[in-house]
Design a protein around this motif. Structure first.
Motif: not given
Length: 83
Positions: A29-41
């Motif tokens: 839905k928001f591929p432009q956000l991939l480079t600046n997204t971190r998912i902490h699990a």
């Protein structure tokens, strides 16, 4: 001012379905956000975190709420698990 970053925390992530689902949703839905997204699990159980890091799911786990189209696009079958 630097670029904004999106940080997402998946607390109690167990074997990782939730953080992987979040990553897939962002990619779709928001591929432009991939480079600046971190998912902490995180999870309290080291064995479940270790399993989550492998990103391997059984047929039952992968079919729970995962449309076939997304499963085929983002995962590949490796023996009797999906990665």
């Amino acid at each position: 001012i630097g670029e904004a970053r999106l940080d997402i925390w998946s607390a109690g992530c167990a074997t990782g379905q939730e953080p992987y689902s979040i990553a897939i949703m962002i990619a779709e839905k928001f591929p432009q956000l991939l480079t600046n997204t971190r998912i902490h699990a995180t999870d309290i159980s080291p064995p479940t975190i270790a399993r989550a890091q492998h990103g391997a799911f059984t047929q039952f786990e992968i079919e729970r709420g995962m449309p076939e189209r997304l499963r085929e696009k983002h995962f590949h079958r490796a023996g009797d698990v999906w990665r």
